[in-house]
Design a protein around this motif. Structure first.
Motif, PDB file in Angstrom:
ATOM      1  N   LEU A   1       0.419  -0.556   0.241  1.00 25.84           N
ATOM      2  CA  LEU A   1      -0.083   0.249  -0.053  1.00 25.84           C
ATOM      3  C   LEU A   1       0.396   1.352  -0.183  1.00 25.84           C
ATOM      4  O   LEU A   1       1.734   1.638   0.498  1.00 25.84           O
ATOM      5  CB  LEU A   1      -0.958  -0.301   0.959  1.00 25.84           C
ATOM      6  CG  LEU A   1      -1.853   1.210   1.563  1.00 25.84           C
ATOM      7  CD1 LEU A   1      -2.925   1.020   0.278  1.00 25.84           C
ATOM      8  CD2 LEU A   1      -2.202   0.879   2.441  1.00 25.84           C
ATOM      9  N   CYS A   2       0.317   2.362  -1.284  1.00 29.82           N
ATOM     10  CA  CYS A   2       1.299   3.234  -0.519  1.00 29.82           C
ATOM     11  C   CYS A   2       0.458   4.633  -0.116  1.00 29.82           C
ATOM     12  O   CYS A   2      -0.977   4.878  -0.814  1.00 29.82           O
ATOM     13  CB  CYS A   2       1.965   3.612  -2.351  1.00 29.82           C
ATOM     14  SG  CYS A   2       2.678   4.883  -2.647  1.00 29.82           S
ATOM     15  N   LEU A   3       0.825   5.482   0.836  1.00 33.26           N
ATOM     16  CA  LEU A   3       0.171   6.692   1.459  1.00 33.26           C
ATOM     17  C   LEU A   3       1.262   7.865   0.543  1.00 33.26           C
ATOM     18  O   LEU A   3       2.206   7.546   0.953  1.00 33.26           O
ATOM     19  CB  LEU A   3       0.417   6.419   2.824  1.00 33.26           C
ATOM     20  CG  LEU A   3       0.047   5.262   3.101  1.00 33.26           C
ATOM     21  CD1 LEU A   3      -0.519   4.691   4.585  1.00 33.26           C
ATOM     22  CD2 LEU A   3      -2.117   4.669   2.563  1.00 33.26           C
ATOM     23  N   ASP A   4       0.666   8.572  -0.477  1.00 37.11           N
ATOM     24  CA  ASP A   4       1.135   9.270  -0.810  1.00 37.11           C
ATOM     25  C   ASP A   4       0.529  10.747  -0.888  1.00 37.11           C
ATOM     26  O   ASP A   4       0.638  11.528  -1.684  1.00 37.11           O
ATOM     27  CB  ASP A   4       1.794   9.243  -2.451  1.00 37.11           C
ATOM     28  CG  ASP A   4       1.103   8.369  -3.758  1.00 37.11           C
ATOM     29  OD1 ASP A   4      -0.499   8.442  -2.596  1.00 37.11           O
ATOM     30  OD2 ASP A   4       1.273   8.336  -4.650  1.00 37.11           O
ATOM     31  N   GLN A   5      -0.616  10.947  -0.332  1.00 36.29           N
ATOM     32  CA  GLN A   5      -1.534  12.288  -0.705  1.00 36.29           C
ATOM     33  C   GLN A   5      -0.973  13.013   0.763  1.00 36.29           C
ATOM     34  O   GLN A   5      -0.506  12.567   1.610  1.00 36.29           O
ATOM     35  CB  GLN A   5      -2.746  11.448  -0.977  1.00 36.29           C
ATOM     36  CG  GLN A   5      -3.709  11.006  -1.519  1.00 36.29           C
ATOM     37  CD  GLN A   5      -3.684  11.186  -3.088  1.00 36.29           C
ATOM     38  OE1 GLN A   5      -3.835  12.177  -3.375  1.00 36.29           O
ATOM     39  NE2 GLN A   5      -2.705  10.479  -4.392  1.00 36.29           N
ATOM     40  N   ASP A   6      -1.065  14.102   0.112  1.00 31.02           N
ATOM     41  CA  ASP A   6      -0.822  14.680   1.577  1.00 31.02           C
ATOM     42  C   ASP A   6      -1.886  14.684   2.650  1.00 31.02           C
ATOM     43  O   ASP A   6      -2.390  14.340   3.281  1.00 31.02           O
ATOM     44  CB  ASP A   6      -1.732  16.523   0.929  1.00 31.02           C
ATOM     45  CG  ASP A   6      -1.483  16.817  -0.926  1.00 31.02           C
ATOM     46  OD1 ASP A   6      -0.130  16.040  -0.551  1.00 31.02           O
ATOM     47  OD2 ASP A   6      -2.425  17.892  -0.826  1.00 31.02           O
ATOM     48  N   GLY A   7      -0.034  15.000   4.066  1.00 31.75           N
ATOM     49  CA  GLY A   7      -0.348  14.589   5.197  1.00 31.75           C
ATOM     50  C   GLY A   7      -1.015  13.167   5.739  1.00 31.75           C
ATOM     51  O   GLY A   7      -0.627  12.775   6.879  1.00 31.75           O
TER      52      GLY A   7
END
Length: 293
Positions: free
Chosen positions: A252-258
């Motif tokens: 899982l890639c968490l690349d959104q703001d914040g």
């Protein structure tokens, strides 16, 4: 740099669009593209959007500041340059890599630093070939011997790229992960000896979180990788970090703001409770000796 630069362009344009109160459909009309193109661009995905489209969007969003416009267009130019960059080592493995895996490799090559947390397993980039094969047999039971060997070869190339780029690695390992006898005693002894040797390199810090730490955030994290970057342009702000959480069917890639903020705080929490580097190397060697007896 292709994905990192695309991600930067998409994020900046999305922020400008939202500040201007423009819906994606209206933005698409202004640039004379489909709405799906705007969606893909804002997510950092490949599109055929060119400079003329970007300028049309900036006009529609009311961006009149020349410095701001030039900054965005300069990053667009980085995207175009990256498309022409050949050859790349992972091109030889394109048939074995998903688009998401290629994007991750691209991000690793651009990383300033990476924080790796191993709660249950030794992080992939720090594994010996035998330990990697042992994990692959459990994770990908359908893979052939050749498939597993290819995965190990890809991991070796990723590690070499980080080493050649002098990327800073901060590694936090729960002691319980080192006491999980994956692949047998000999495999574990070799893996831990390898970790102790890696910990002596100047760009790598490997620290253990032992049972004496009591209840702590690491027990709830699982394995993760926090990737941090420099600015794309001289004098600019660093690009926001990205977190990868290993899992099935893919990480899982968490690349959104914040999204990375809580994980960055968690890594800082581990840093406060982990053993010092020298003490950690001693602990690792002691556990390796246990496997050898």
């Amino acid at each position: 740099m292709s994905y990192l630069a695309r991600r930067s362009v998409g994020r900046r344009l999305r922020v400008l669009r939202e500040e201007a109160g423009v819906r994606q459909g209206i933005a698409a009309s202004a640039a004379e593209v489909s709405q799906s193109v705007i969606v893909r661009m804002e997510r950092g995905l490949p599109t055929r959007v060119g400079t003329i489209h970007i300028k049309a969007l900036l006009d529609r969003y009311g961006v009149g500041d020349e410095e701001q416009r030039e900054s965005i267009l300069a990053v667009v130019q980085l995207v175009r340059q990256a498309r022409k960059a050949r050859p790349r080592w992972w091109d030889a493995f394109a048939a074995s890599l998903s688009p998401e895996e290629i994007e991750r490799i691209e991000l690793e090559t651009e990383a300033r630093s990476m924080s790796l947390c191993g709660a249950t397993l030794v992080p992939e980039l720090l594994r010996t070939a035998d330990y990697q094969r042992a994990t692959a047999r459990a994770l990908y039971p359908q893979d052939t011997v050749a498939d597993i060997a290819r995965r190990a070869e890809i991991t070796e190339h990723r590690w070499k790229s980080l080493r050649d780029n002098d990327t800073r690695l901060e590694v936090y390992l729960l002691e319980s992960a080192l006491r999980q006898p994956l692949g047998g005693s000999e495999v574990m002894a070799d893996q831990l000896t390898y970790l102790a040797e890696l910990g002596e390199l100047p760009n790598i810090s490997i620290r253990i979180v032992g049972p004496e730490a009591g209840s702590h955030i690491g027990l709830h994290l699982g394995n993760l990788v926090l990737v941090e970057f420099d600015a794309l342009l001289s004098g600019g702000q660093p690009e926001p970090p990205i977190v990868f959480l290993p899992g099935l069917p893919q990480d899982l890639c968490l690349d959104q703001d914040g999204q990375a903020d809580r994980y960055r705080d968690a890594v800082a929490g581990l840093s406060r409770i982990a053993l010092p580097q020298d003490t950690s190397r001693t602990r690792i060697r002691e556990i390796a000796s246990d496997y050898q007896t």
